[in-house]
Design a protein around this motif. Structure first.
Motif, short mmCIF file in Angstrom:
data_model
loop_
_atom_site.label_atom_id
_atom_site.label_comp_id
_atom_site.label_asym_id
_atom_site.label_seq_id
_atom_site.Cartn_x
_atom_site.Cartn_y
_atom_site.Cartn_z
N PHE A 218 0.86 -1.22 0.06
CA PHE A 218 0.08 0.17 0.04
C PHE A 218 0.86 1.39 0.12
CE2 PHE A 218 -2.87 3.27 1.95
CZ PHE A 218 -3.70 3.08 1.25
N THR A 219 2.08 1.14 0.23
CA THR A 219 3.09 2.45 0.11
C THR A 219 3.23 2.94 -1.11
OG1 THR A 219 5.02 0.72 0.34
CG2 THR A 219 4.40 1.46 2.46
N GLY A 220 2.66 2.05 -2.19
CA GLY A 220 3.11 2.85 -3.55
C GLY A 220 1.50 3.62 -3.75
N SER A 221 1.52 4.36 -2.87
CA SER A 221 0.21 5.32 -3.03
C SER A 221 0.53 6.77 -2.57
CB SER A 221 -0.63 4.87 -1.87
OG SER A 221 -0.90 3.58 -1.87
N ILE A 222 -0.55 7.43 -3.12
CA ILE A 222 -0.38 9.12 -2.72
C ILE A 222 -1.17 9.43 -1.91
CG2 ILE A 222 -0.47 11.38 -3.82
CD1 ILE A 222 0.13 10.23 -6.53
N SER A 223 -0.54 10.33 -0.82
CA SER A 223 -1.59 10.69 0.41
C SER A 223 -1.48 12.25 0.37
CB SER A 223 -0.83 10.26 1.50
OG SER A 223 -1.59 10.77 2.78
N LEU A 224 -2.69 12.61 0.47
CA LEU A 224 -3.02 14.34 0.43
C LEU A 224 -3.51 14.62 1.89
CD1 LEU A 224 -4.55 14.71 -3.12
CD2 LEU A 224 -2.19 14.88 -2.54
N ARG A 225 -3.05 15.48 2.55
CA ARG A 225 -3.27 15.72 3.99
C ARG A 225 -3.44 17.02 4.27
NH1 ARG A 225 -1.52 13.22 9.57
NH2 ARG A 225 -2.08 14.97 11.16
N ARG A 226 -4.17 17.62 4.92
CA ARG A 226 -4.15 19.13 5.22
C ARG A 226 -4.71 19.37 6.59
NH1 ARG A 226 -7.08 24.26 1.89
NH2 ARG A 226 -6.92 25.67 3.68
N ASP A 227 -3.95 20.19 7.35
CA ASP A 227 -4.21 20.47 8.83
C ASP A 227 -4.29 21.79 8.92
OD1 ASP A 227 -4.02 17.71 9.65
OD2 ASP A 227 -1.71 17.87 9.28
N SER A 228 -5.68 22.33 8.90
CA SER A 228 -5.85 23.61 9.14
C SER A 228 -7.26 24.06 10.12
CB SER A 228 -5.91 24.50 7.96
OG SER A 228 -6.89 23.81 7.08
N ASP A 229 -7.23 25.03 10.66
CA ASP A 229 -8.53 25.30 11.59
C ASP A 229 -9.47 26.27 10.87
OD1 ASP A 229 -10.00 25.70 13.54
OD2 ASP A 229 -9.06 27.19 14.57
N ASN A 230 -10.00 25.33 9.73
CA ASN A 230 -11.08 25.98 8.76
C ASN A 230 -11.91 24.69 8.22
OD1 ASN A 230 -9.60 25.10 6.49
ND2 ASN A 230 -8.24 26.86 6.92
N ALA A 231 -12.85 25.28 7.29
CA ALA A 231 -13.51 24.09 6.78
C ALA A 231 -12.93 23.64 5.46
CB ALA A 231 -15.07 24.58 6.58
N PHE A 232 -11.80 24.06 5.03
CA PHE A 232 -11.35 23.47 3.72
C PHE A 232 -10.75 22.22 3.76
CE2 PHE A 232 -11.33 28.37 3.68
CZ PHE A 232 -12.24 28.32 2.64
N ALA A 233 -10.60 21.53 2.69
CA ALA A 233 -10.01 20.14 2.59
C ALA A 233 -8.78 20.25 1.36
CB ALA A 233 -11.08 19.26 2.34
N GLN A 234 -8.22 19.15 1.28
CA GLN A 234 -7.11 18.99 0.47
C GLN A 234 -7.86 18.72 -1.07
OE1 GLN A 234 -4.37 19.91 1.24
NE2 GLN A 234 -2.97 18.61 0.94
N SER A 235 -7.19 18.95 -2.10
CA SER A 235 -7.72 18.78 -3.33
C SER A 235 -7.10 18.19 -4.72
CB SER A 235 -8.29 20.39 -3.80
OG SER A 235 -9.15 20.92 -3.06
N LEU A 236 -7.44 17.40 -5.34
CA LEU A 236 -6.92 17.08 -6.48
C LEU A 236 -7.26 17.98 -7.67
CD1 LEU A 236 -4.78 14.94 -7.45
CD2 LEU A 236 -6.84 13.21 -7.81
N VAL A 237 -6.62 18.67 -8.39
CA VAL A 237 -7.08 19.88 -9.33
C VAL A 237 -6.48 19.42 -10.57
CG1 VAL A 237 -6.71 22.16 -9.67
CG2 VAL A 237 -6.73 21.58 -7.28
N PHE A 238 -7.33 19.44 -11.50
CA PHE A 238 -7.09 19.23 -12.97
C PHE A 238 -7.40 20.31 -13.58
CE2 PHE A 238 -8.52 15.03 -11.11
CZ PHE A 238 -7.77 14.30 -11.45
#
Length: 277
Positions: A218-238
């Protein structure tokens, strides 16, 4: 000064440098009638040289000053008549640093801590390289063979390294090794692809993807994480444009702006698309 054997009353008397020049009040010249320093040696030979030789294990040349706080001892290289210090090696006692110069300018300095500076008079590290010109390489590692290596060691073992070049698939690559044993963790190949966990282009669907990650777990993966005190999340943008690289040419109706495709191996290759979002 006659130093011949006949001039000595006692043939066993030793002639020392002190007795030889004792009583001479001014500079001493050898081969020159008007010496310009304490000891001035001149020869008409095109290959003038001085030699210090010992029959034992050591031979030394000392440059000493009686002023221990502001001493400046140096060896100069150049030509007589105005260019006598184009090259030099100087030791400054006040700052306890040694500097080397060429073409009348300082090029390298070793400070009192042992730090070496090239292009800087204030090295902050064991080796500091600086240049004031744009487009000038600071450090070049060249090898007569197929590999150029920059290695970083922490405990004297193989350590971490950056390798440039190689044989076969390694030719014209930049490889990153970490974890000991020269284990390759990532590489930039000769097509500009960043490969993590693989040394070859293995992208599903035959795509020549610029970023490829491969592994057996499973280490052959991409992890996106965001730590912030708001309602926004990480994004995958095209993003999509119909123009050249980094342009903003308007897209057309029906253009695909992005996709996530799923491929499965069929026993022969990994080019069979099963689904697409």
């Amino acid at each position: 000064v006659d130093v011949s054997e006949g001039a000595a009353a006692d043939k066993n008397k030793k002639i020392t440098v002190e007795s030889l020049f004792k009583g001479i009040p001014s500079d001493v010249g050898i081969g020159v009638a008007s010496p310009s320093s304490d000891l001035h040696i001149k020869t008409t030979s095109s290959a003038a040289s001085q030699r210090i030789e010992s029959t034992g294990n050591n031979a030394s040349l000392f440059l000493l000053s009686n002023n221990d706080s502001n001493a400046n001892t140096a060896i100069y290289f150049g030509e007589s008549g105005g260019n006598e210090s184009r090259g030099y090696v100087q030791y400054y006692r006040q700052g306890d640093y040694l500097r080397f110069g060429t073409n009348s300018s300082e090029r390298l300095r070793i400070d009192s801590s042992g730090n070496v500076g090239i292009g800087t008079t204030s090295p902050g590290y064991l080796l500091s390289v600086a240049t004031s010109a744009d487009g000038v390489d600071g450090i070049s590692v060249d090898s007569p063979n197929v590999n150029g290596v920059i290695r970083l060691r922490a405990d004297g073992t193989n350590g971490n390294a950056i390798r440039v070049g190689g044989v076969g698939a390694k030719a014209n690559t930049l490889r990153f090794l970490a974890g000991g044993g020269d284990a390759e963790r990532a590489r930039i190949d000769n097509s500009g692809r960043l490969l993590v966990g693989t040394s070859n282009n293995t992208a599903p669907g035959g795509f020549n993807a610029k970023l490829q990650i491969a592994d057996t777990s499973f280490t052959g993966s991409i992890s996106l994480r965001r730590d912030s005190d708001n309602a926004f999340a990480q994004s995958l943008v095209f993003g999509k444009s119909r123009g050249t690289l980094n342009s903003a040419t308007v897209v057309q109706s029906g253009d695909k702006l992005g996709a996530i495709a799923f491929y499965g191996a069929d026993g022969n290759d990994l080019n069979s698309e099963a689904a697409q979002i």
